[in-house]
Motif scaffolding. Structure first.
Motif, PDB file in Angstrom:
ATOM      1  N   VAL A   1       0.831  -1.201   0.000  1.00 30.68           N
ATOM      2  CA  VAL A   1       0.000   0.000   0.000  1.00 30.68           C
ATOM      3  C   VAL A   1       0.868   1.255   0.000  1.00 30.68           C
ATOM      4  O   VAL A   1       1.985   1.236   0.502  1.00 30.68           O
ATOM      5  CB  VAL A   1      -0.964  -0.015   1.222  1.00 30.68           C
ATOM      6  CG1 VAL A   1      -0.214   0.020   2.529  1.00 30.68           C
ATOM      7  CG2 VAL A   1      -1.996   1.077   1.157  1.00 30.68           C
ATOM      8  N   ARG A   2       0.332   2.314  -0.614  1.00 32.38           N
ATOM      9  CA  ARG A   2       0.981   3.630  -0.587  1.00 32.38           C
ATOM     10  C   ARG A   2      -0.016   4.624   0.013  1.00 32.38           C
ATOM     11  O   ARG A   2      -1.186   4.683  -0.376  1.00 32.38           O
ATOM     12  CB  ARG A   2       1.345   4.118  -1.979  1.00 32.38           C
ATOM     13  CG  ARG A   2       1.978   5.505  -1.932  1.00 32.38           C
ATOM     14  CD  ARG A   2       1.891   6.326  -3.206  1.00 32.38           C
ATOM     15  NE  ARG A   2       1.865   5.596  -4.414  1.00 32.38           N
ATOM     16  CZ  ARG A   2       2.829   5.608  -5.337  1.00 32.38           C
ATOM     17  NH1 ARG A   2       3.903   6.316  -5.143  1.00 32.38           N
ATOM     18  NH2 ARG A   2       2.686   4.927  -6.434  1.00 32.38           N
ATOM     19  N   PHE A   3       0.495   5.427   0.954  1.00 30.76           N
ATOM     20  CA  PHE A   3      -0.263   6.529   1.540  1.00 30.76           C
ATOM     21  C   PHE A   3       0.402   7.826   1.105  1.00 30.76           C
ATOM     22  O   PHE A   3       1.611   7.861   0.862  1.00 30.76           O
ATOM     23  CB  PHE A   3      -0.247   6.455   3.074  1.00 30.76           C
ATOM     24  CG  PHE A   3      -0.748   5.158   3.626  1.00 30.76           C
ATOM     25  CD1 PHE A   3      -2.089   4.831   3.572  1.00 30.76           C
ATOM     26  CD2 PHE A   3       0.130   4.251   4.205  1.00 30.76           C
ATOM     27  CE1 PHE A   3      -2.547   3.625   4.088  1.00 30.76           C
ATOM     28  CE2 PHE A   3      -0.313   3.053   4.720  1.00 30.76           C
ATOM     29  CZ  PHE A   3      -1.657   2.734   4.663  1.00 30.76           C
ATOM     30  N   PHE A   4      -0.378   8.905   1.029  1.00 34.08           N
ATOM     31  CA  PHE A   4       0.191  10.184   0.629  1.00 34.08           C
ATOM     32  C   PHE A   4      -0.591  11.331   1.238  1.00 34.08           C
ATOM     33  O   PHE A   4      -1.755  11.197   1.613  1.00 34.08           O
ATOM     34  CB  PHE A   4       0.230  10.325  -0.905  1.00 34.08           C
ATOM     35  CG  PHE A   4      -1.136  10.379  -1.547  1.00 34.08           C
ATOM     36  CD1 PHE A   4      -1.731  11.598  -1.837  1.00 34.08           C
ATOM     37  CD2 PHE A   4      -1.814   9.213  -1.852  1.00 34.08           C
ATOM     38  CE1 PHE A   4      -2.992  11.651  -2.425  1.00 34.08           C
ATOM     39  CE2 PHE A   4      -3.072   9.257  -2.442  1.00 34.08           C
ATOM     40  CZ  PHE A   4      -3.667  10.476  -2.735  1.00 34.08           C
ATOM     41  N   ASN A   5       0.098  12.462   1.327  1.00 35.98           N
ATOM     42  CA  ASN A   5      -0.506  13.701   1.784  1.00 35.98           C
ATOM     43  C   ASN A   5      -1.032  14.410   0.531  1.00 35.98           C
ATOM     44  O   ASN A   5      -0.233  14.792  -0.318  1.00 35.98           O
ATOM     45  CB  ASN A   5       0.548  14.550   2.496  1.00 35.98           C
ATOM     46  CG  ASN A   5       0.033  15.891   2.937  1.00 35.98           C
ATOM     47  OD1 ASN A   5      -0.981  16.383   2.459  1.00 35.98           O
ATOM     48  ND2 ASN A   5       0.756  16.513   3.850  1.00 35.98           N
TER      49      ASN A   5
ATOM     50  N   ILE B   1      -3.592  12.572  11.334  1.00 34.16           N
ATOM     51  CA  ILE B   1      -2.918  13.797  10.891  1.00 34.16           C
ATOM     52  C   ILE B   1      -3.937  14.764  10.294  1.00 34.16           C
ATOM     53  O   ILE B   1      -4.566  14.453   9.282  1.00 34.16           O
ATOM     54  CB  ILE B   1      -1.820  13.482   9.847  1.00 34.16           C
ATOM     55  CG1 ILE B   1      -0.729  12.623  10.464  1.00 34.16           C
ATOM     56  CG2 ILE B   1      -1.240  14.782   9.265  1.00 34.16           C
ATOM     57  CD1 ILE B   1       0.288  12.097   9.460  1.00 34.16           C
ATOM     58  N   PRO B   2      -4.127  15.923  10.922  1.00 29.12           N
ATOM     59  CA  PRO B   2      -5.058  16.904  10.357  1.00 29.12           C
ATOM     60  C   PRO B   2      -4.366  17.698   9.247  1.00 29.12           C
ATOM     61  O   PRO B   2      -3.230  18.111   9.389  1.00 29.12           O
ATOM     62  CB  PRO B   2      -5.396  17.796  11.543  1.00 29.12           C
ATOM     63  CG  PRO B   2      -4.193  17.723  12.425  1.00 29.12           C
ATOM     64  CD  PRO B   2      -3.581  16.357  12.207  1.00 29.12           C
ATOM     65  N   LEU B   3      -5.058  17.883   8.158  1.00 27.29           N
ATOM     66  CA  LEU B   3      -4.538  18.637   7.021  1.00 27.29           C
ATOM     67  C   LEU B   3      -5.477  19.795   6.718  1.00 27.29           C
ATOM     68  O   LEU B   3      -6.632  19.804   7.153  1.00 27.29           O
ATOM     69  CB  LEU B   3      -4.409  17.726   5.796  1.00 27.29           C
ATOM     70  CG  LEU B   3      -3.466  16.537   5.938  1.00 27.29           C
ATOM     71  CD1 LEU B   3      -3.576  15.619   4.725  1.00 27.29           C
ATOM     72  CD2 LEU B   3      -2.040  17.001   6.130  1.00 27.29           C
TER      73      LEU B   3
ATOM     74  N   ALA C   1       4.109  16.848   0.361  1.00 33.37           N
ATOM     75  CA  ALA C   1       5.049  15.938  -0.293  1.00 33.37           C
ATOM     76  C   ALA C   1       5.204  14.597   0.412  1.00 33.37           C
ATOM     77  O   ALA C   1       5.883  13.720  -0.100  1.00 33.37           O
ATOM     78  CB  ALA C   1       6.421  16.610  -0.390  1.00 33.37           C
ATOM     79  N   ALA C   2       4.610  14.397   1.572  1.00 36.72           N
ATOM     80  CA  ALA C   2       4.808  13.161   2.328  1.00 36.72           C
ATOM     81  C   ALA C   2       4.175  11.959   1.622  1.00 36.72           C
ATOM     82  O   ALA C   2       3.050  12.024   1.133  1.00 36.72           O
ATOM     83  CB  ALA C   2       4.241  13.302   3.727  1.00 36.72           C
ATOM     84  N   THR C   3       4.960  10.875   1.582  1.00 34.00           N
ATOM     85  CA  THR C   3       4.519   9.627   0.957  1.00 34.00           C
ATOM     86  C   THR C   3       5.062   8.461   1.774  1.00 34.00           C
ATOM     87  O   THR C   3       6.198   8.522   2.254  1.00 34.00           O
ATOM     88  CB  THR C   3       5.067   9.516  -0.490  1.00 34.00           C
ATOM     89  OG1 THR C   3       4.725  10.691  -1.206  1.00 34.00           O
ATOM     90  CG2 THR C   3       4.496   8.313  -1.204  1.00 34.00           C
ATOM     91  N   TRP C   4       4.274   7.405   1.927  1.00 34.24           N
ATOM     92  CA  TRP C   4       4.686   6.223   2.659  1.00 34.24           C
ATOM     93  C   TRP C   4       4.356   4.989   1.831  1.00 34.24           C
ATOM     94  O   TRP C   4       3.279   4.906   1.245  1.00 34.24           O
ATOM     95  CB  TRP C   4       3.939   6.100   3.975  1.00 34.24           C
ATOM     96  CG  TRP C   4       4.119   7.207   4.949  1.00 34.24           C
ATOM     97  CD1 TRP C   4       4.948   7.235   6.021  1.00 34.24           C
ATOM     98  CD2 TRP C   4       3.405   8.456   4.988  1.00 34.24           C
ATOM     99  NE1 TRP C   4       4.814   8.416   6.713  1.00 34.24           N
ATOM    100  CE2 TRP C   4       3.877   9.178   6.098  1.00 34.24           C
ATOM    101  CE3 TRP C   4       2.422   9.033   4.180  1.00 34.24           C
ATOM    102  CZ2 TRP C   4       3.400  10.439   6.424  1.00 34.24           C
ATOM    103  CZ3 TRP C   4       1.950  10.295   4.503  1.00 34.24           C
ATOM    104  CH2 TRP C   4       2.432  10.983   5.616  1.00 34.24           C
ATOM    105  N   LEU C   5       5.264   4.008   1.804  1.00 32.86           N
ATOM    106  CA  LEU C   5       4.988   2.685   1.248  1.00 32.86           C
ATOM    107  C   LEU C   5       5.089   1.703   2.399  1.00 32.86           C
ATOM    108  O   LEU C   5       6.018   1.790   3.210  1.00 32.86           O
ATOM    109  CB  LEU C   5       6.024   2.295   0.186  1.00 32.86           C
ATOM    110  CG  LEU C   5       6.082   3.122  -1.086  1.00 32.86           C
ATOM    111  CD1 LEU C   5       7.186   2.583  -1.997  1.00 32.86           C
ATOM    112  CD2 LEU C   5       4.753   3.101  -1.801  1.00 32.86           C
ATOM    113  N   ALA C   6       4.159   0.757   2.478  1.00 28.10           N
ATOM    114  CA  ALA C   6       4.175  -0.196   3.592  1.00 28.10           C
ATOM    115  C   ALA C   6       4.120  -1.628   3.082  1.00 28.10           C
ATOM    116  O   ALA C   6       3.398  -1.934   2.129  1.00 28.10           O
ATOM    117  CB  ALA C   6       2.998   0.065   4.526  1.00 28.10           C
TER     118      ALA C   6
END
Length: 133
Positions: free
Chosen positions: A36-40, A82-84, A44-49
């Motif tokens: 899975v990939r998460f993103f803001n 995380i509040p955006l 620019a924040a991105t995570w792969l898990a």
């Protein structure tokens, strides 16, 4: 948006179990492709898990957009909280398919200074190697 569907959760948990089993046997830890990939959506924040343990801790590559992506652990609960701006939240890339082992994404991200740029380089190289460029 729910960040993890039951199917994604099951895949992440299976990868965690496979790693634990391999380490128990004294074998090298597996190097699965990210699940899975998460993103803001406004940053620019991105995570792969690749894994999720029983405490809700994910393992993968985290890139917060400061030029130093790294392998590590991050909490699903924290991503969800995380509040955006504009009432937005961290999102899941519903079209993401991990094509390479996590270590390949991590190395490309470190070399490029960005997970997104590292992925772009990987996919371009893969397309060129198969003649799809």
């Amino acid at each position: 948006m729910i960040l993890l569907t039951p199917e994604l959760r099951d895949q992440l948990r299976a990868n965690d179990q496979a790693r634990c089993d391999a380490l128990r046997r004294g074998d090298p830890a597996p190097d699965p492709a990210p699940v899975v990939r998460f993103f803001n959506p406004v940053g620019a924040a991105t995570w792969l898990a690749t894994e999720l343990d029983e405490d809700g801790i994910l393992f993968g590559v985290a890139d917060l957009g400061f030029g130093c992506p790294e392998l590590g652990s991050f909490a699903l609960e924290e991503l969800e909280s995380i509040p955006l701006p504009f009432g937005l939240r961290i999102e899941r890339d519903i079209l993401f398919e991990g094509k390479f082992p996590l270590s390949v994404y991590a190395q490309a991200a470190r070399s490029a200074g960005s997970l997104i740029e590292g992925e772009r380089i990987l996919y371009k190289a893969a397309a060129a190697a198969t003649g799809d460029a």
